[in-house]
Scaffold this motif. Structure first.
Motif, PDB file in Angstrom:
ATOM      1  N   CYS A  60      -1.469  13.687   0.826  1.00 26.04           N
ATOM      2  CA  CYS A  60      -1.295  13.356  -0.545  1.00 26.04           C
ATOM      3  C   CYS A  60       0.052  13.931  -1.136  1.00 26.04           C
ATOM      4  CB  CYS A  60      -2.361  14.170  -1.347  1.00 26.04           C
ATOM      5  SG  CYS A  60      -4.128  13.049  -0.992  1.00 26.04           S
ATOM      6  N   SER A  62       3.879  13.931  -2.527  1.00 27.29           N
ATOM      7  CA  SER A  62       4.825  12.988  -2.720  1.00 27.29           C
ATOM      8  C   SER A  62       6.096  13.451  -2.269  1.00 27.29           C
ATOM      9  CB  SER A  62       4.879  13.122  -4.370  1.00 27.29           C
ATOM     10  OG  SER A  62       4.961  14.241  -4.919  1.00 27.29           O
ATOM     11  N   ARG A  87       7.885   7.699  -2.070  1.00 25.01           N
ATOM     12  CA  ARG A  87       8.013   6.143  -2.229  1.00 25.01           C
ATOM     13  C   ARG A  87       8.585   5.387  -1.147  1.00 25.01           C
ATOM     14  NH1 ARG A  87      11.797   6.549  -6.060  1.00 25.01           N
ATOM     15  NH2 ARG A  87      13.494   5.359  -5.211  1.00 25.01           N
ATOM     16  N   ASN A  90       4.773   7.236   4.029  1.00 28.12           N
ATOM     17  CA  ASN A  90       3.679   8.161   4.202  1.00 28.12           C
ATOM     18  C   ASN A  90       3.140   8.240   5.477  1.00 28.12           C
ATOM     19  OD1 ASN A  90       0.523   8.692   4.049  1.00 28.12           O
ATOM     20  ND2 ASN A  90       1.245   9.552   1.998  1.00 28.12           N
ATOM     21  N   ALA A 113       1.204  -2.423  -2.112  1.00 28.01           N
ATOM     22  CA  ALA A 113       0.045  -1.887  -2.922  1.00 28.01           C
ATOM     23  C   ALA A 113      -0.837  -3.124  -3.374  1.00 28.01           C
ATOM     24  CB  ALA A 113       0.693  -1.594  -4.442  1.00 28.01           C
ATOM     25  N   ASN A 271       1.392   1.793  -1.365  1.00 24.38           N
ATOM     26  CA  ASN A 271      -0.101   1.991  -1.409  1.00 24.38           C
ATOM     27  C   ASN A 271      -0.315   3.612  -1.809  1.00 24.38           C
ATOM     28  OD1 ASN A 271      -2.908   1.371  -1.486  1.00 24.38           O
ATOM     29  ND2 ASN A 271      -2.095  -0.390  -0.198  1.00 24.38           N
ATOM     30  N   GLN A 272      -1.599   4.021  -2.303  1.00 24.91           N
ATOM     31  CA  GLN A 272      -1.930   5.426  -2.466  1.00 24.91           C
ATOM     32  C   GLN A 272      -2.448   6.012  -1.282  1.00 24.91           C
ATOM     33  OE1 GLN A 272      -1.100   7.428  -5.211  1.00 24.91           O
ATOM     34  NE2 GLN A 272       0.140   5.643  -5.753  1.00 24.91           N
ATOM     35  N   HIS A 274      -5.186   7.448  -0.473  1.00 26.52           N
ATOM     36  CA  HIS A 274      -6.406   7.419  -0.328  1.00 26.52           C
ATOM     37  C   HIS A 274      -6.924   5.781   0.057  1.00 26.52           C
ATOM     38  CE1 HIS A 274     -10.877   7.387  -1.273  1.00 26.52           C
ATOM     39  NE2 HIS A 274     -10.867   8.578  -0.414  1.00 26.52           N
ATOM     40  N   SER A 275      -6.165   5.063  -0.545  1.00 32.59           N
ATOM     41  CA  SER A 275      -6.084   3.459  -0.117  1.00 32.59           C
ATOM     42  C   SER A 275      -5.706   3.367   1.281  1.00 32.59           C
ATOM     43  CB  SER A 275      -5.468   2.425  -1.158  1.00 32.59           C
ATOM     44  OG  SER A 275      -6.168   2.798  -2.411  1.00 32.59           O
TER      45      SER A 275
END
Length: 421
Positions: A60, A62, A87, A90, A113, A271-272, A274-275
């Motif tokens: 999580c 950033s 950005r 990840n 996303a 994308n986040q 958790h997604s």
């Protein structure tokens, strides 16, 4: 930033090798390549994960720290495989990208996303003022809208041709054409592209090709093996598989995706975490789910084709479908989406059938474990004029059914009672 290819090479997992190259039957990795079920479970993952967990953790953060200034310089100059800022990447996203590349038989993949974000990212990276894109007319209506209303503002021309008319596609190409775009199968008519012919046209003119294979998925169709440059997926659908995430991906050669990755970092269409985790979890059962989607789709299509209240069924697995031969040539299975027309019904009588369904939920989208049903006139084209709907091939008596993974007999029984009531 390190490329996906570099990241895959640095991965200690044996499966990371499957993320690059193609072997026999278009599979990644050569003669010892694994099947789609094994790839969905293991490809792109490290053999040993943090704290010895069997699943990849959710990152999580950033931003990512460096121990000293020289480490920053080494990272920049040596293109080290690590993260800097959320950005741009990840750790979980890298795993998902390697897994998706392996499933598509591609060298690399890039996660966005949403499916639309992936589509927009490719076109914005590849097209500039004065260029044009040749687009087949049965592609997703929002994709057509982006080209018609937004790319035009940047001086990019969209040339729309009839799906399946390869002479028209060939004739539409000009010296300014940079991309040929189509879907296979299309939604909702389920038209299937002759990939060999599309690729031949593109290569002869020196134009790149892109196929949106969301409805097919990598389990049923691998356009990269036929020579298509880019394969697009709305991972929201079958790849995620549980109606609980938004994501999109594009797969292809690493060097061709490099400018798309750079633009994603600028635009921030990421994308986040958790997604990404949900997508990775959903992919573990991808092959099993697709087998049931394929079984349900074909059984329901055959049932509907024999039903007295059904006028026509659009499903490429049926011999009556105009593109059945092409579908049989390129596809392993035909998916869970079935479109049909109700005999002698106006829009209200058609809506009544949708409303009477007790097992299928009324909703947009497709590819999840739950079966979904909708009337395209109401769900997607309600604000269009009758003339526009005729142009798009959306009659009032059309129903689109996205078969989930329920028992086949229960789906058929529910449809039968809705049609007969």
């Amino acid at each position: 930033m390190a490329s996906v290819e570099t990241a895959a090479k640095r991965d200690s997992s044996p499966s990371s090798a499957t993320a690059t190259g193609r072997g026999a039957e278009g599979r990644p990795g050569g003669e010892d390549a694994c099947g789609p079920g094994t790839l969905a479970v293991h490809a792109g993952e490290a053999r040993r994960k943090p704290l010895d967990a069997i699943t990849d953790p959710i990152f999580c953060a950033s931003t990512y720290t460096f121990p000293d200034s020289q480490s920053v310089i080494d990272y920049i100059e040596q293109e080290q495989s690590r993260e800097e800022y959320g950005r741009y990447g990840n750790p979980g996203e890298r795993v998902a990208e390697r897994k998706l590349a392996a499933l598509d038989g591609a060298e690399a993949a890039l996660l966005f996303a949403s499916g639309m974000a992936a589509f927009v990212g490719v076109l914005m990276a590849k097209l500039g003022q004065g260029d044009n894109v040749v687009f087949t007319d049965e592609c997703y209506h929002r994709s057509r809208q982006f080209c018609r209303e937004h790319l035009a503002r940047f001086g990019v021309e969209t040339i729309t041709v009839k799906t399946g008319d390869y002479d028209a596609i060939d004739a539409a190409v000009t010296p300014r054409t940079r991309l040929l775009v189509s879907e296979s199968p299309t939604n909702p008519h389920q038209s299937c592209v002759d990939l060999d012919r599309l690729v031949e046209i593109g290569r002869r003119h020196g134009v790149e090709t892109m196929i949106d294979a969301t409805l097919a998925t990598p389990y049923n169709l691998r356009p990269i093996s036929a020579g298509v440059d880019y394969v697009l997926h709305s991972c929201t659908k079958y790849l995620g598989g549980h109606n609980d995430l938004l994501a999109g991906s594009v797969a292809g050669a690493a060097d061709k995706l490099a400018p798309v990755r750079d633009l994603r970092g600028v635009m921030g269409g990421i994308n986040q975490p958790h997604s990404v985790y949900l997508l990775l979890r959903g992919l573990k059962t991808f092959e099993l789910r697709m087998q049931r989607h394929n079984e349900n789709g074909l059984a329901v299509a055959r049932f509907l084709e024999s039903h007295p209240r059904v006028e026509k069924v659009y499903y490429p697995g049926l011999e009556s479908h105009r593109d059945h031969a092409q579908a049989k040539k390129y596809m392993r299975g035909y998916g869970g989406l079935v479109t049909f027309l109700v005999r002698d019904a106006d829009w209200r009588a058609t809506a009544d059938i949708v409303d009477r369904s007790q097992l299928c939920r009324i909703a947009p989208s497709l590819g999840g474990v739950e079966s979904l049903i909708e009337q395209p006139l109401v769900m997607s084209y309600y604000q269009r004029t009758p003339e526009e709907r005729r142009q798009y091939g959306i009659p009032d008596n059309m129903i689109r059914l996205a078969c989930g993974i329920e028992d086949t007999a229960d789906l058929i029984a529910d449809l039968d009672q809705a049609l007969r009531a």
